[in-house]
Write an enzyme that holds these catalytic residues in place. Structure first.
Site, PDB file in Angstrom:
ATOM      1  NE  ARG A   1     -43.055  -6.543  -6.760  1.00 29.91           N
ATOM      2  CZ  ARG A   1     -44.005  -5.856  -7.353  1.00 29.91           C
ATOM      3  NH1 ARG A   1     -44.208  -4.602  -7.015  1.00 29.91           N
ATOM      4  NH2 ARG A   1     -44.745  -6.372  -8.270  1.00 29.91           N
TER       5      ARG A   1
ATOM      6  CB  SER B   1     -32.620  -2.465 -11.327  1.00 35.12           C
ATOM      7  OG  SER B   1     -33.380  -1.350 -10.918  1.00 35.12           O
TER       8      SER B   1
ATOM      9  CG  ASN C   1     -42.390   3.641  -7.796  1.00 32.69           C
ATOM     10  OD1 ASN C   1     -42.112   4.606  -7.105  1.00 32.69           O
ATOM     11  ND2 ASN C   1     -43.569   3.497  -8.373  1.00 32.69           N
ATOM     12  CE1 TYR C   2     -40.452  -2.427  -6.956  1.00 28.65           C
ATOM     13  CE2 TYR C   2     -42.217  -1.524  -8.293  1.00 28.65           C
ATOM     14  CZ  TYR C   2     -41.784  -2.136  -7.136  1.00 28.65           C
ATOM     15  OH  TYR C   2     -42.687  -2.453  -6.156  1.00 28.65           O
ATOM     16  CG  LEU C   3     -37.148   0.076 -14.386  1.00 31.20           C
ATOM     17  CD1 LEU C   3     -37.624   0.397 -15.791  1.00 31.20           C
ATOM     18  CD2 LEU C   3     -36.559  -1.326 -14.331  1.00 31.20           C
TER      19      LEU C   3
END
Length: 876
Positions: A699, A704, A834-836
């Site tokens: 994920r 990203s 949280n993800y990038l």
DNA sequence: TCAATGACTTGATCTTACTTTG
DNA sequence: CAAAGTAAGATCAAGTCATTGA
């Protein structure tokens, strides 16, 4: 203007045509689900009712024409919302913009840039380490791909779903150890590219670099988002910074790679270090000042004065020195730790307002009243309408009322007086003068100040949530079996404190009571914890804030791990593709599951207990959650984390489709689709492929990677506001991939209506102007306005100008409207937090001269301080 | 091998502070 | 200037994944 950006380019085309290979992710993406509210419960149900919005971008394609003007397309919001936009999107093939291309330099540049270290001179012995890991050179991508990359072809799926679908991408992670990274091959490109296909189209291929470029553009098409940005534009940031700069503090060293840093750690002093003095109130994060210029995005720390130093004593445990040791085993997380414990909510103050039972006021003890009030306060939420909530509440309340209490059933209870009392209190609070508010606030700050900070290895760091959760009724999401249960008050004797050996033990704030336990465990990062009163097997922790070095370090490690996946993704895809047809059922299931996680960005899906809401992830998908639609489409519909619905229709490769059919064979709807699998088996397998790899890394990688590709593909032409639009668009793509939703605000419809009205008004104005123009050209005076007033005689040129302006206003409004509609169910924040990989954003900001503060708010700037020095050429 | 435990990340939503609008 | 909107921040639930221990 933003418009341009949005304008259509042909994204689709790109996709489609070029498609050589590749995976495409599904195109559609929309998430429809939102219906999240509790409604659905078990898997089986699918809620539909939703408004079904579709993914925005996608839509845009079609929607475009809404405004007629210049070709801009604006996606009308509606369009988007409608379900299928369909195929017809037009795009011109032309887009030819060149993408930025990945960073050009293949060479390595060493990242070491840290500019100045952040250390302040003052700190004496403190640590510092600044180097960044040199290890990674910036990886640049090369434009080419490795041959291998291309391989993946096999995998490619095409997806296009009819309605929505999201696309995912996959990848895997790697551990650092492994091979050097090769550049990312094109393949790696994230799925994102694929996905969006808005409507039906889909496809894209990676490899060509060309393809990539377009993506970005495609997204834009929708034309959205203009509004906000503009607002954003203004800057405000200065204030804070300046102040902060003034103060000095200790700065924390920057993180370098984990390993190093660890070792580098300053020595500790063993006993309690003295607290840092003074200024500390300022969080480290704040100390950072951003430079104003865009480029200067980097932060610099102000100089710190205070110094704490510690001597190193330690070296002791540092055993694991492996350089890269991840924090794993045995890992020591800190050497000295000083903090003040936690703060408790104030004791209950009885209000004396009586509720009614069978119409009559009832006397309650303070304890009984407290619980009754918890319920009364929730009267206007929809929890009250859930039978489970009412039942759980009443069961717990009954225990407090006692067996023989007058109150014997909830139905005869009338909490209105309490509810009204509460509303009145709220109102009172609101009415307080600003001076009063200020005073109250200050008082509170004073009280809490000491709990806000911890000193970790001599550096003052902000503590996360140091407040013990107040008692209340459990607000579980979805159909949680325990909703409504009483969450009892937590007392000091429930709390375990973790603190450095020798550091002063925080004083227990409640007189006469003591902590349950005090530990000195430096292998964990929590400062305190207590047992969750609802689920006795779980804990509630107090950690350091996200801006702390400790958290920053692990955040960085997370992204590095995901980033390294780039080097292995092809191999991984190849491997699972091969196993789609494996005779070994377990292998086959692992292959398909990995594919779904990679392509759709699904979560791993741990097993859940019966006393939790019934939600699923990849490994726990039920037969009824995946409907095969020949020839090769899968319709996913299930409730995922937080009971948020995931609904997606995706085309998959035939072998996957067939495998799913096989897994479903002979099972009931509620049976597990992957009966041979669970998350530990899946992760164990992933770890064999790449050390350290787990399902969630995909994920992060896909999110990203998608952002990086989209931002890099975009040719930069615009001003800051336009660039921000581009960024938000990319951010939105990621949010869609991850299915990050938000509930539609209650006033959304109203707001839309208001916008519609305004647009209508403007259109009327436009019509009038056109009539006037016509008449003016013929030498006639303008007609009277709708209000009956006579208008001034204007020259045709002047009227034309007005018309043009009005057109622009309408356009902007249409754009705002569609953006709003578009984002009404999409939450951008979660992915940003949280993800990038923040380095992608920072590098992009530097390249495009966009001030970081336009993208990251204060807390994010603090949280991502470790990423601020990245080179502009950084590519994920 | 596996269930229980433990630690930590991710996530939606509630609340509050700040802006814009009427 | 109040009402309406929005963004930031706080809150706390709900995941993931590693480790432990039988």
């Amino acid at each position: 203007m933003a418009v341009n950006a949005c304008s259509n380019r042909n994204l689709m085309e790109d996709y489609e045509h070029h498609q050589p290979v590749v995976f495409k992710r599904s195109s559609t993406t929309s998430r429809q689900s939102q219906s999240n509210t509790e409604s659905y419960k078990s898997s089986s149900q699918k809620p539909d009712g939703q408004p079904g919005r579709q993914a925005s971008d996608v839509c845009s394609a079609n929607g475009g024409s809404a405004s007629g003007l210049n070709g801009t397309t604006i996606s009308s919001s509606k369009a988007s919302s409608e379900k299928s936009p369909l195929p017809g999107m037009r795009t011109s093939a032309s887009s030819s913009e060149v993408p930025l291309s990945r960073s050009p330099s293949p060479t390595v540049t060493s990242p070491m840039s840290d500019h100045g270290n952040r250390m302040s001179p003052g700190l004496a012995g403190t640590i510092v380490k600044e180097e960044k890991s040199s290890a990674e050179p910036s990886k640049t991508a090369n434009g080419d791909s490795d041959s291998e990359d291309e391989v993946p072809l096999s995998m490619r799926t095409k997806s296009r779903s009819v309605n929505s679908s999201k696309t995912p991408q996959g990848s895997n992670s790697t551990s650092r150890l492994s091979a050097p990274k090769q550049e990312e091959s094109d393949d790696d490109k994230p799925l994102s590219n694929f996905k969006r296909a808005t409507n039906g189209a889909s496809s894209s291929n990676y490899s060509d670099s060309e393809d990539e470029k377009p993506l970005a553009k495609r997204r834009q098409q929708n034309g959205l988002a203009p509004t906000k940005k503009s607002s954003v534009g203004s800057d405000k940031r200065p204030s804070t910074d300046s102040k902060s700069s003034v103060q000095s503090l200790i700065k924390r060293p920057k993180l370098s790679n984990a390993s190093t840093s660890r070792n580098l750690k300053p020595a500790s002093v063993k006993a309690e270090p003295k607290v840092v003095e003074d200024n500390d109130h300022i969080p480290v994060s704040q100390r950072i000042k951003l430079s104003g210029s865009s480029t200067s995005v980097g932060k610099k720390y102000s100089k710190g004065t205070s110094s704490v130093k510690k001597v190193d004593k330690k070296s002791k445990k540092i055993e694991k020195t492996s350089k890269y040791e991840p924090s794993s085993s045995g890992g020591q997380k800190w050497t000295t730790l000083v903090h003040n414990g936690v703060i408790f909510p104030p004791p209950y103050q009885p209000h004396g307002v009586k509720m009614l039972y069978k119409g009559k006021p009832v006397d309650l003890t303070p304890g009984q009243e407290e619980v009754a009030t918890m319920y009364a306060v929730m009267l206007d939420t929809d929890y009250i309408s859930k039978p489970q909530f009412r039942e759980n509440f009443f069961n717990d309340w009954k225990k407090i009322l006692g067996k023989n209490h007058v109150i014997q059933n909830l139905e005869d209870c009338d909490f209105t007086p309490m509810y009204e009392w509460h509303q009145a209190e709220k109102e009172k609070k609101k009415q307080r003068s600003s001076d009063e508010k200020k005073a109250i606030n200050e008082e509170k700050m004073k009280l809490e100040e000491k709990y806000k900070w911890a000193i970790v290895d001599g550096v003052k760091e902000k503590v996360g949530s140091f407040r013990v959760e107040p008692p209340g009724l459990f607000r579980g999401r979805g159909e949680h079996p325990k909703v409504g249960k009483l969450k009892k008050r937590i007392r000091p004797s429930d709390i375990t404190i973790n603190i450095g050996k020798g550091a002063p033990i925080p004083e227990c704030p409640v007189p006469g009571e003591r902590w349950k336990e005090v530990r000195n465990d430096n292998t964990v990062t929590w400062l305190a914890y207590w047992m969750d009163p609802i689920n006795s097997k779980e804990f509630k922790y107090v950690f350091l804030a996200p801006s702390s070095a400790l958290k920053g370090q692990s955040d960085k490690e997370k992204y590095e791990k995901a980033r390294k996946l780039t080097d292995h993704i092809d191999k991984i895809r190849e491997a699972y593709t091969k196993n789609f047809t494996s005779k070994d059922a377990t292998k086959q299931q692992i292959a398909v599951a990995t594919y779904l996680i990679d392509k759709l960005a699904l979560r791993a899906g741990n097993e859940k207990d019966d006393d939790e809401a019934d939600t699923v992830g990849c490994c726990t998908l039920k037969v009824e959650n995946v409907e095969p639609v020949p020839p090769n489409t899968l319709e996913f519909d299930f409730l995922g984390k937080d009971s948020i619905r995931y609904h997606n229709v995706v085309e998959v490769e035939l072998p996957v489709f067939e495998a799913i059919q096989k897994f479903r064979k002979g099972k009931k709807g509620g049976d597990n689709l992957f009966d041979m699998l669970d998350t530990s088996k899946l992760n164990a397998h992933l770890k064999e492929l790449v050390p350290g790899l787990t399902a969630k890394v995909f994920r992060t990688y896909n999110a990203s990677k998608t952002l990086d590709d989209l931002l890099s593909a975009e040719t930069n032409v615009g001003d800051v506001a336009e660039n921000i639009v581009v960024y938000q668009h990319a951010n939105k793509e990621v949010a869609i991939i991850c299915n990050h939703q938000r509930t539609v605000s209650k006033s959304h419809d109203q707001q839309m209506e208001r916008l519609d009205e305004k647009i209508k008004e403007l259109n009327n104005v436009l019509e009038e102007l056109e009539v006037d123009l016509d008449r003016a050209k013929k030498g006639k005076p303008p007609l009277k306005g709708t209000d009956g007033k006579t208008k001034r005689n204007l020259a045709p040129e002047a009227l034309e100008k007005k018309i043009a302006q009005t057109h622009l206003r309408i356009e902007k409004m249409e754009r705002d409207k569609s953006t709003k509609e578009d984002l009404k169910t999409v939450a951008l924040g979660t992915s940003k937090i949280n993800y990038l990989d923040p380095r992608i954003t920072v590098a992009w900001c530097k390249r495009h001269e966009v001030p970081m503060e336009k993208i990251f708010n204060k807390s994010l700037l603090a949280k991502f301080s470790w990423a601020m020095d990245v080179e502009p050429s950084f590519r994920f």
